[in-house]
Design a protein around this motif. Structure first.
Motif, PDB file in Angstrom:
ATOM      1  N   SER A  11      31.039  36.221  -4.259  1.00 11.77           N
ATOM      2  CA  SER A  11      31.992  35.123  -4.097  1.00 11.77           C
ATOM      3  C   SER A  11      32.279  34.502  -5.453  1.00 11.77           C
ATOM      4  O   SER A  11      31.426  34.499  -6.343  1.00 11.77           O
ATOM      5  CB  SER A  11      31.425  34.043  -3.164  1.00 11.77           C
ATOM      6  OG  SER A  11      31.277  34.569  -1.855  1.00 11.77           O
ATOM      7  N   ALA A  18      38.336  29.323  -3.124  1.00 15.16           N
ATOM      8  CA  ALA A  18      37.579  30.588  -3.096  1.00 15.16           C
ATOM      9  C   ALA A  18      38.500  31.760  -3.429  1.00 15.16           C
ATOM     10  O   ALA A  18      39.290  32.201  -2.597  1.00 15.16           O
ATOM     11  CB  ALA A  18      36.945  30.787  -1.732  1.00 15.16           C
ATOM     12  N   ASN A  21      35.516  35.868  -1.536  1.00 13.20           N
ATOM     13  CA  ASN A  21      34.712  35.269  -0.484  1.00 13.20           C
ATOM     14  C   ASN A  21      33.895  36.347   0.251  1.00 13.20           C
ATOM     15  O   ASN A  21      34.387  36.997   1.151  1.00 13.20           O
ATOM     16  CB  ASN A  21      35.669  34.540   0.474  1.00 13.20           C
ATOM     17  CG  ASN A  21      34.933  33.722   1.511  1.00 13.20           C
ATOM     18  OD1 ASN A  21      33.701  33.700   1.528  1.00 13.20           O
ATOM     19  ND2 ASN A  21      35.686  33.070   2.375  1.00 13.20           N
TER      20      ASN A  21
END
Ligand SMILES: Nc1ncnc2c1ncn2[C@@H]1O[C@H](COP(=O)(O)OP(=O)(O)OP(=O)(O)O)[C@@H](O)[C@H]1O
Ligand SMILES: [Mg+2]
Length: 238
Positions: A11, A18, A21
């Motif tokens: 991540s 993000a 992820n």
């Protein structure tokens, strides 16, 4: 399966956003892997995390049998990971040959006649031999793309990651770069090709992975991936 690269739960967040992820990805030794996904889906961020220019927020990366998660970028280069840049970053006041000698000197610590011979060998392979002594700011777009790949090859990589090496090229030039990547693959180098030119990435790849908003949404043969409704939705919108 003999993986050269194994990515676990990777991540990357920028502030609260993000960009990647929970990405899991395994790449087989010698594989030709295509990485596709719409603009901003996280492809370059993933490459930056693999090459070590970005530090992931979470997750692990194994390369060639060892955990490289904590290694700095220059160590990863010496271990055999090389990448070309989406936006070429040549040393524009240097010749094409000199542009190659810089990464050579970095990997071998040397800059002698042997290195020049090796650099010339790579340039010949890329079809750039006659440009060796031309200043790099004189190169055409396709020549610049080839020099990007040549510079990555100067590090004698086991894994080459090509980040849109064909962007902005015309049809015949796309085929030239494609041929170079096939040739490198045939010599045993594992290649990850990031590409928006579908015809090229589908022709090249044994397997294609599609990212969307930082997650892998589909993985399979080129034929499977182009037919996948999630992939079509990611590219075309709802
Ligand atoms: N250094 C950064 N700081 C903040 N956000 C970033 C940074 N790098 C990337 N991003 C964001 O992360 C997301 C993924 O970007 P990335 O460059 O990885 O996408 P990409 O799939 O390579 O896109 P493209 O096909 O346009 O090259 C984008 O929303 C981008 O704006
Ligand atoms: Mg990108």
């Amino acid at each position: 399966m003999d993986p050269i690269l194994k990515i676990d739960q990777l991540s990357k967040t920028f502030g609260g956003f993000a960009a990647l992820n929970g990405v899991n990805l395994t790449v087989k030794r010698g594989e030709r892997l295509g990485l596709i996904g719409p603009n901003g889906s996280g492809k370059t961020t993933l490459i930056n995390c693999i090459s070590g220019s970005l530090e992931p927020s979470a997750g692990h990366i194994h390369f060639d049998g060892r955990d490289i998660s904590a290694e700095r970028a220059h160590v990863r280069t010496k271990l055999g990971i090389a990448r070309s840049f989406q936006i070429p970053k040549p040393f524009s006041s240097m010749t094409v040959m000199e542009n190659l000698l810089v990464p050579f000197a970095f990997v071998t610590g040397l800059d002698g006649p042997k290195e020049r011979d090796k650099a010339m060998e790579i340039l010949t392979r890329m079809g750039l031999a006659d440009k060796a002594h031309v200043q790099s700011n004189q190169l055409s777009q396709v020549e610049l793309r080839k020099m990007e790949l040549a510079r990555a090859m100067a590090a004698s990589p086991k894994l080459l990651i090509s980040d849109e090496a064909m962007a902005g090229l015309a049809g015949a030039e796309v085929d030239e770069v494609l041929e170079i990547l096939f040739d490198l693959s045939a010599s045993g180098i594992t290649i990850i090709m990031i590409e928006h030119i579908m015809q090229a990435v589908m022709a090249f790849s044994q397997r294609v992975v599609c990212l969307d908003t930082g997650q892998i949404i589909c993985e399979g043969t080129p034929q499977e991936v182009v037919k996948n409704p999630d992939v079509q939705r990611a590219y075309l919108g709802d």
